[in-house]
Motif scaffolding. Structure first.
Motif, PDB file in Angstrom:
ATOM      1  N   LEU A  92       8.388  -3.020  -5.551  1.00 10.07           N
ATOM      2  CA  LEU A  92       6.971  -3.012  -5.916  1.00 10.07           C
ATOM      3  C   LEU A  92       6.694  -4.010  -7.032  1.00 10.07           C
ATOM      4  O   LEU A  92       5.720  -4.765  -6.976  1.00 10.07           O
ATOM      5  CB  LEU A  92       6.534  -1.606  -6.331  1.00 10.07           C
ATOM      6  N   ASP A 146       0.823  -1.209   0.000  1.00 12.61           N
ATOM      7  CA  ASP A 146       0.000   0.000   0.000  1.00 12.61           C
ATOM      8  C   ASP A 146       0.859   1.262   0.000  1.00 12.61           C
ATOM      9  O   ASP A 146       0.586   2.207  -0.747  1.00 12.61           O
ATOM     10  CB  ASP A 146      -0.945   0.003   1.200  1.00 12.61           C
ATOM     11  N   LYS A 182       4.099   5.562  -5.610  1.00 11.60           N
ATOM     12  CA  LYS A 182       4.079   5.503  -7.074  1.00 11.60           C
ATOM     13  C   LYS A 182       3.090   6.527  -7.630  1.00 11.60           C
ATOM     14  O   LYS A 182       3.379   7.189  -8.631  1.00 11.60           O
ATOM     15  CB  LYS A 182       3.727   4.099  -7.556  1.00 11.60           C
ATOM     16  N   LYS A 183       1.937   6.653  -6.992  1.00 11.00           N
ATOM     17  CA  LYS A 183       0.942   7.644  -7.430  1.00 11.00           C
ATOM     18  C   LYS A 183       1.521   9.059  -7.389  1.00 11.00           C
ATOM     19  O   LYS A 183       1.168   9.893  -8.211  1.00 11.00           O
ATOM     20  CB  LYS A 183      -0.301   7.584  -6.550  1.00 11.00           C
ATOM     21  N   ASN A 194       2.528   1.725  -3.394  1.00 16.24           N
ATOM     22  CA  ASN A 194       1.547   2.184  -4.374  1.00 16.24           C
ATOM     23  C   ASN A 194       1.251   3.669  -4.208  1.00 16.24           C
ATOM     24  O   ASN A 194       1.101   4.394  -5.192  1.00 16.24           O
ATOM     25  CB  ASN A 194       0.255   1.367  -4.292  1.00 16.24           C
TER      26      ASN A 194
END
Length: 80
Positions: free
Chosen positions: A58, A39, A45-46, A42
Motif C-alpha cells: 500500500l 481500493d 487498512k480501515k 485501503n
C-alpha cells in the motif's frame, strides 16, 4: 521521522500503469487492476487488518499515486 517499508513504486510500472489522453494531454493513471488493488488495500487498512507485506505494498502504491499526481499536474500546467 519514522522509516517505512515499501515496495518500490517502479515495481508496479510494467503491469499497473496506463497513459490516457485527456483533452489533448497524455496523463498517467493506474490500470483497473492496480486501482482495484489500491481500493482493496485501503478497505483492509480501515478495518486494521493489513499484513506487514500489504502495508508495504500500500505504501508503494500510494507513493506512485503521489508521483503521478505531481507529473500529471505539471503536464496539465504546461499544456494550458
Amino acid at each position: 521521522m519514522d522509516a517505512q517499508l515499501m515496495i518500490q513504486p517502479s515495481f508496479f510500472v510494467d503491469a499497473g500503469i496506463q497513459v490516457e489522453s485527456v483533452r489533448g494531454s497524455s496523463l498517467f493513471k493506474f490500470s483497473d487492476d492496480l486501482q482495484e488493488r489500491l481500493d482493496n488495500l485501503n478497505e483492509k487498512k480501515k478495518k486494521s487488518s493489513l499484513t506487514p507485506d500489504e502495508e508495504a505494498e500500500l505504501t508503494g502504491i500510494l507513493e506512485l499515486d503521489r508521483i503521478f499526481t505531481l507529473l500529471n499536474a505539471k503536464i496539465i500546467a504546461e499544456s494550458a
